[in-house]
Design an enzyme around this catalytic site. Structure first.
Site, PDB file in Angstrom:
ATOM      1  CG  ASP A 149      -8.187  -0.740   3.754  1.00  0.00           C
ATOM      2  OD1 ASP A 149      -8.011   0.447   4.075  1.00  0.00           O
ATOM      3  OD2 ASP A 149      -7.908  -1.197   2.627  1.00  0.00           O
ATOM      4  CD  GLU A 201      -7.790   4.893   6.497  1.00  0.00           C
ATOM      5  OE1 GLU A 201      -6.730   5.544   6.402  1.00  0.00           O
ATOM      6  OE2 GLU A 201      -8.054   3.924   5.761  1.00  0.00           O
ATOM      7  CG  ASP A 234      -6.645  -3.495  -0.390  1.00  0.00           C
ATOM      8  OD1 ASP A 234      -6.241  -2.327  -0.323  1.00  0.00           O
ATOM      9  OD2 ASP A 234      -7.087  -4.013  -1.438  1.00  0.00           O
TER      10      ASP A 234
END
Length: 405
Positions: A190, A275, A357
């Site tokens: 992330d 992502e 996170d």
């Protein structure tokens, strides 16, 4: 470990003499001029006659241009870089026709990269000596690392950055690249600003914030540049070069840190899930734009993808609309809202407290593994009823190009 043959570019710093610098600068100008002239000719041919001009046609046009009195100066530089830039223009048009890029744009003296590419007929490399066409002496290259033994470079690219530093990049077929052993390790990543990356294991990778560390020095140099008289005076050039040196130092430190982090992640894990962040849209936030650019998320992803391909790893990209931060990694419930200021939150369904996170990284990993096992469009399993876990937009998963093992 298994060895594989891949094309690698080896970049070195070199220090040209005054004669070499003048010749290479002249070559850069001619390369830019020929590119713009060919782009204009191709654009006019399409606009006036609906005709697509190919590389062969522009190459023949270049021969005719050299025979005119106005463009006879093109004969004073090496011919190979001029032919190579026409090939690059052809590649740019092919990418545009395939809808992979925008329409080619004209090269600018102040904004475009000053570079020239030489194919094998335009340079000579022997016993650590590199000599380019039209240059009487070899370049004074600082060979900071060895080239692959017995494999001559296929192309040589010479460039000069805004800080006045000269570089030469040699493209070689490197057969000595050893792939690390196959492992079962998989990791979710992330991206963030407080931490550059947070892993599904709970590890948080520091964000060095290189530009913040140089802000005072950069602001001082930019003020000196602003006080110089407009024009092309020497004092203004020196001040502009001082600003460029600071920017180059920031970029070098950022790239070095990203290389170290991505290399470690690729070597330790077989599957890496990230992502799909739309950085171009995110930088429109004026409050976060500078920090996002300094973090360089896109460069991080690019490094992961090409290193994963090189070392036989699998890189999976999860769609940007996947609710990784709002989704509870323990029970699968989706929170109604999750502002950026919330760094820790407790799931109302199961009561588990999450680090925002770390929870997002775990959800990204689960979504990526679902793609790897079941195919595109598969969502992580949820134990809660649809009424509690519904979201406005259905998460989508996109799989990136993976390497063959």
């Amino acid at each position: 470990m298994q060895s594989a043959s891949v094309k690698r570019a080896f970049k070195f710093r070199f220090y040209p003499t005054d004669v070499q610098a003048a010749e290479l600068t002249r070559t850069f100008g001619c390369v830019r001029f020929v590119y713009n002239l060919a782009l204009e000719a191709r654009s006019e041919a399409w606009r006036l006659h609906g005709e697509r001009i190919t590389y062969n046609t522009t190459s023949a046009m270049l021969t005719l241009w050299k025979q005119t009195d106005e463009l006879a100066f093109l004969n004073d530089v090496a011919a190979v870089p001029l032919q190579q830039v026409l090939r690059h223009l052809q590649s740019a048009f092919v990418a545009f026709w395939d809808k992979r890029a925008r329409y080619p744009r004209f090269k600018s003296l102040k904004k475009s990269r000053a570079s020239a590419e030489y194919s094998r007929s335009g340079f000579r490399y022997h016993d650590g000596q590199l000599t380019l066409a039209k240059l009487a002496e070899p370049l004074k290259v600082v060979w900071s690392r060895p080239l692959p033994e017995g494999i001559p470079p296929s192309t040589v690219t010479v460039s000069c950055d805004r800080a006045g530093r000269w570089f030469v990049s040699l493209l070689c077929d490197d057969s000595a690249v050893e792939s690390p052993p196959v492992t079962d390790a998989a990791i979710g990543i992330d991206m963030g600003l407080a931490s550059l990356a947070v892993l599904s294991t709970g590890e948080k990778i520091l964000n060095p914030k290189h530009e913040v560390r140089e802000q005072i020095r950069l602001a001082r140099a930019q003020r000196r540049l602003a006080r110089k008289a407009p024009g092309d005076g020497e004092n203004r050039k020196k001040a502009r070069r001082a600003v460029a040196r600071i920017h180059c130092r920031i970029a070098d430190r950022r790239s070095d840190h990203l290389h170290k982090v991505t290399t470690r992640l690729v070597r330790e894990n077989q599957t890496l899930v990230i992502e799909d962040l739309k950085v171009q849209g995110m930088v429109r936030n004026r409050g976060l734009a500078r920090a996002i650019v300094d973090a360089s998320w896109r460069q991080f992803r690019t490094m992961l993808e090409y290193k994963g391909s090189r070392y036989g790893r699998e890189v999976i990209v999860v769609d940007q609309w996947f609710p990784s931060s709002k989704l509870c990694s323990a029970c699968g419930a989706v929170a109604d809202d999750m502002p950026l200021a919330v760094r820790d939150w407790a799931c109302e369904t199961c009561g588990v407290t999450h680090d925002r996170d770390v929870n997002a990284a775990r959800n990204i990993l689960a979504a990526g593994l679902a793609v790897a096992v079941c195919g595109d469009g598969v969502r992580p399993h949820r134990d809660t009823p649809r009424r509690q876990s519904s979201v406005k937009q259905k998460p989508r998963l996109v799989r990136a190009g993976t390497a063959t093992r």
